[in-house]
Design a protein around this motif. Structure first.
Motif, PDB file in Angstrom:
ATOM      1  N   UNK A  87       0.820  -1.168  -0.095  1.00  0.00           N
ATOM      2  CA  UNK A  87       0.052  -0.048   0.121  1.00  0.00           C
ATOM      3  C   UNK A  87       0.875   1.218   0.017  1.00  0.00           C
ATOM      4  N   UNK A  88       1.914   1.285   0.286  1.00  0.00           N
ATOM      5  CA  UNK A  88       2.857   2.324   0.450  1.00  0.00           C
ATOM      6  C   UNK A  88       3.719   2.734  -0.920  1.00  0.00           C
ATOM      7  N   UNK A  89       3.586   1.889  -2.156  1.00  0.00           N
ATOM      8  CA  UNK A  89       4.370   2.211  -3.173  1.00  0.00           C
ATOM      9  C   UNK A  89       3.448   2.979  -4.082  1.00  0.00           C
ATOM     10  N   UNK A  90       4.185   3.621  -5.062  1.00  0.00           N
ATOM     11  CA  UNK A  90       3.482   4.266  -6.161  1.00  0.00           C
ATOM     12  C   UNK A  90       2.756   3.119  -7.126  1.00  0.00           C
ATOM     13  N   UNK A 128       1.981 -19.377 -11.757  1.00  0.00           N
ATOM     14  CA  UNK A 128       1.088 -18.401 -11.411  1.00  0.00           C
ATOM     15  C   UNK A 128       1.533 -17.337 -10.652  1.00  0.00           C
ATOM     16  N   UNK A 129       2.690 -17.592  -9.888  1.00  0.00           N
ATOM     17  CA  UNK A 129       3.360 -16.507  -9.045  1.00  0.00           C
ATOM     18  C   UNK A 129       4.277 -15.791 -10.100  1.00  0.00           C
ATOM     19  N   UNK A 130       4.768 -16.335 -10.913  1.00  0.00           N
ATOM     20  CA  UNK A 130       5.855 -15.775 -11.783  1.00  0.00           C
ATOM     21  C   UNK A 130       4.743 -14.539 -12.622  1.00  0.00           C
ATOM     22  N   UNK A 131       3.538 -15.018 -13.277  1.00  0.00           N
ATOM     23  CA  UNK A 131       2.698 -14.509 -13.756  1.00  0.00           C
ATOM     24  C   UNK A 131       2.198 -13.096 -13.199  1.00  0.00           C
ATOM     25  N   UNK A 132       1.920 -13.202 -11.723  1.00  0.00           N
ATOM     26  CA  UNK A 132       1.591 -12.078 -10.647  1.00  0.00           C
ATOM     27  C   UNK A 132       2.793 -11.177 -10.635  1.00  0.00           C
ATOM     28  N   UNK A 133       3.983 -11.613 -10.419  1.00  0.00           N
ATOM     29  CA  UNK A 133       5.083 -10.721 -10.418  1.00  0.00           C
ATOM     30  C   UNK A 133       5.420  -9.958 -11.672  1.00  0.00           C
ATOM     31  N   UNK A 134       5.040 -10.502 -12.743  1.00  0.00           N
ATOM     32  CA  UNK A 134       5.412  -9.981 -13.954  1.00  0.00           C
ATOM     33  C   UNK A 134       4.301  -8.694 -14.222  1.00  0.00           C
ATOM     34  N   UNK A 135       3.174  -8.927 -13.809  1.00  0.00           N
ATOM     35  CA  UNK A 135       2.086  -7.926 -14.069  1.00  0.00           C
ATOM     36  C   UNK A 135       2.365  -6.903 -13.089  1.00  0.00           C
ATOM     37  N   UNK A 136       3.037  -7.084 -11.901  1.00  0.00           N
ATOM     38  CA  UNK A 136       3.289  -5.988 -10.975  1.00  0.00           C
ATOM     39  C   UNK A 136       4.474  -5.317 -11.438  1.00  0.00           C
ATOM     40  N   UNK A 137       5.368  -5.986 -12.049  1.00  0.00           N
ATOM     41  CA  UNK A 137       6.734  -5.386 -12.578  1.00  0.00           C
ATOM     42  C   UNK A 137       6.176  -4.232 -13.900  1.00  0.00           C
ATOM     43  N   UNK A 138       5.410  -4.739 -14.594  1.00  0.00           N
ATOM     44  CA  UNK A 138       4.844  -3.694 -15.645  1.00  0.00           C
ATOM     45  C   UNK A 138       4.018  -2.702 -14.887  1.00  0.00           C
ATOM     46  N   UNK A 139       3.192  -2.992 -14.045  1.00  0.00           N
ATOM     47  CA  UNK A 139       2.469  -1.799 -13.247  1.00  0.00           C
ATOM     48  C   UNK A 139       3.645  -0.819 -12.707  1.00  0.00           C
ATOM     49  N   UNK A 140       4.550  -1.454 -11.970  1.00  0.00           N
ATOM     50  CA  UNK A 140       5.623  -0.527 -11.726  1.00  0.00           C
ATOM     51  C   UNK A 140       6.115   0.479 -12.691  1.00  0.00           C
ATOM     52  N   UNK A 141       6.468  -0.146 -13.780  1.00  0.00           N
ATOM     53  CA  UNK A 141       6.946   0.664 -14.916  1.00  0.00           C
ATOM     54  C   UNK A 141       5.992   1.941 -15.178  1.00  0.00           C
ATOM     55  N   UNK A 142       4.758   1.373 -15.290  1.00  0.00           N
ATOM     56  CA  UNK A 142       3.746   2.496 -15.723  1.00  0.00           C
ATOM     57  C   UNK A 142       3.504   3.361 -14.587  1.00  0.00           C
ATOM     58  N   UNK A 143       3.653   2.931 -13.490  1.00  0.00           N
ATOM     59  CA  UNK A 143       3.553   3.923 -12.202  1.00  0.00           C
ATOM     60  C   UNK A 143       4.883   4.976 -12.241  1.00  0.00           C
ATOM     61  N   UNK A 159      -3.249   4.439  -0.710  1.00  0.00           N
ATOM     62  CA  UNK A 159      -3.629   3.062  -0.532  1.00  0.00           C
ATOM     63  C   UNK A 159      -5.378   3.088  -0.495  1.00  0.00           C
ATOM     64  N   UNK A 160      -6.032   2.243  -0.348  1.00  0.00           N
ATOM     65  CA  UNK A 160      -7.453   1.993  -0.463  1.00  0.00           C
ATOM     66  C   UNK A 160      -8.024   2.838   0.298  1.00  0.00           C
TER      67      UNK A 160
END
Length: 428
Positions: free
Chosen positions: A87-90, A178-193, A202-203
């Motif tokens: 919750x504390x990251x961009x 499945x875990x690699x898929x999640x980490x990869x999506x989060x990596x792309x989101x970090x790039x977009x962020x 956060x929420x």
């Protein structure tokens, strides 16, 4: 004959014929054309034998267990845990969206259900903090396909039952991908962020203490631990694990959270019968079609055609992956699995491809199809729940799909990703 069957099936689907009837009518047509009406008397037996598999009993139990966990309002608890972790990251809420999909994966095993449950809470929350609504829906739809990859998975139960592959082995093989898929999506989101300066908030404007969030989420998270621990530890079979999951969910809903009533149970049983019955009818109808295809030698002809291109396992996997990605854009994944799985699986095994590896390749492939336009079910649900145009979500989800295809390519060409855990557990 084969082209007549393909043409008839295509016409029936275009006309809007329910999938089970389209498959069954095509099989009956081919049966009559090849041998006349003499074999029609065998049709009832074939219909029954198509679903006469003990392991398939796990499917309705997993559907019911997931439905119960959805109805007892565990979404907020899982969101709070994800919020405490990232919750504390961009781009916090986008990361939370993906993490909640990972947590839900261990409860429902169905991507469309995850999209609906998570989307109702996360898409409005993301929009309220300044995220583009179509982007929020795209994150939800793309991350929901993780659900059937991380066990328990309904599609893995169907695959293992049809192809006589260890369901426990498939469950173990799907965890790391499945875990690699999640980490990869989060990596792309970090790039977009970083690129788009996404919100840090956060929420609910504050990050809850991790210990508090973990304590609140512990009860729902115990269900996948019980299921996987019991199966992989040899305590019970996948079917028994599914029944235990239902019992656990009922105990939590009736006695711990006390937000589940007998009226809810009746509605959930009705939904379970409808969902599992639809799959069973397709399986039964497909058994006729598969029988006719086998009599006509179609699997052998397809094997000769593919092996004529190359007998290299990697090239075969590339052709299959490309074909499934294209077919999945226009056809429901259960139907693809039921029709093509029994044809492609023996070819893969004959080329020396591990059955668990090929099973995970098919499962991941077909799950990605749930988020691909023009007919991705998760796209439709996300656009409906998020109240945004389908075209906008389809455009925004394309980069996420490319990330998932890159992960799929790694799974295809690095078998250790899916086979390391089953081998360590003695399941491969």
């Amino acid at each position: 004959m084969l082209w007549l069957m393909v043409g008839l099936f295509a016409v029936l689907v275009i006309l809007g014929t329910p999938l089970a009837f389209a498959i069954g009518i095509t099989g009956l047509f081919a049966l009559v054309q090849s041998d006349g009406p003499s074999l029609i008397r065998l049709v009832p037996m074939r219909l029954f034998s198509g679903i006469d598999m003990f392991s398939l009993m796990a499917m309705p139990f997993f559907i019911l267990a997931g439905d119960i966990m959805n109805r007892i309002n565990i979404t907020e608890r899982l969101v709070d845990l994800a919020n405490a972790l990232v919750g504390g990251v961009r781009g916090a809420l986008a990361h939370v969206n993906v993490l909640v999909s990972v947590f839900f994966a261990g409860l429902t095993g169905a991507a469309v259900a995850d999209t609906a449950a998570i989307g109702r809470m996360m898409i409005p929350a993301m929009a309220s903090q300044g995220y583009n609504r179509a982007f929020a829906a795209a994150v939800t739809a793309s991350s929901s396909v993780i659900g059937p990859i991380i066990p328990p998975s309904i599609i893995m139960v169907i695959y293992g039952s049809l192809m006589q592959v260890s369901i426990a082995g498939l469950f173990a093989a799907g965890l790391i991908p499945g875990i690699i898929m999640a980490l990869s999506l989060m990596g792309y989101i970090a790039f977009r962020a970083r690129r788009d300066d996404l919100p840090v908030a956060s929420l609910r404007g504050e990050v809850p203490p991790l210990a508090t969030a973990l304590r609140r989420a512990l009860i729902p998270l115990m269900m996948p631990i019980i299921i996987l621990g019991g199966i992989l530890g040899g305590v019970f079979t996948p079917t028994e694990a599914a029944a235990v999951a239902v019992l656990y969910a009922l105990l939590v809903g009736f006695f711990l959270y006390r937000n589940l009533g007998l009226r809810d149970l009746g509605a959930m049983l009705y939904d379970m019968v409808r969902a599992s019955g639809a799959v069973f009818i397709i399986l039964a109808a497909a058994s006729i079609l598969g029988w006719v295809l086998a009599r006509e030698g179609v699997p052998r002809q397809l094997a000769e055609f593919l092996l004529g291109i190359s007998d290299d396992p990697l090239i075969f996997l590339f052709i299959v992956t490309l074909a499934l990605l294209v077919i999945g854009m226009f056809m429901e994944m259960t139907a693809i699995l039921i029709i093509l799985g029994p044809i492609l699986h023996p070819i893969a095994v004959s080329l020396g491809i591990d059955p668990l590896h090929f099973g995970i390749v098919m499962v991941v492939n077909l799950n990605i199809a749930l988020a691909t336009p023009p007919l991705g079910a998760c796209l439709f649900v996300a656009s409906s729940v998020g109240k945004v145009r389908f075209e906008d979500v389809a455009w925004r989800i394309l980069p996420f799909i490319l990330v998932e295809i890159a992960v799929l390519a790694a799974i295809v060409y690095i078998p250790a990703i899916s086979l390391t855990l089953p081998r360590l557990l003695g399941l491969a």
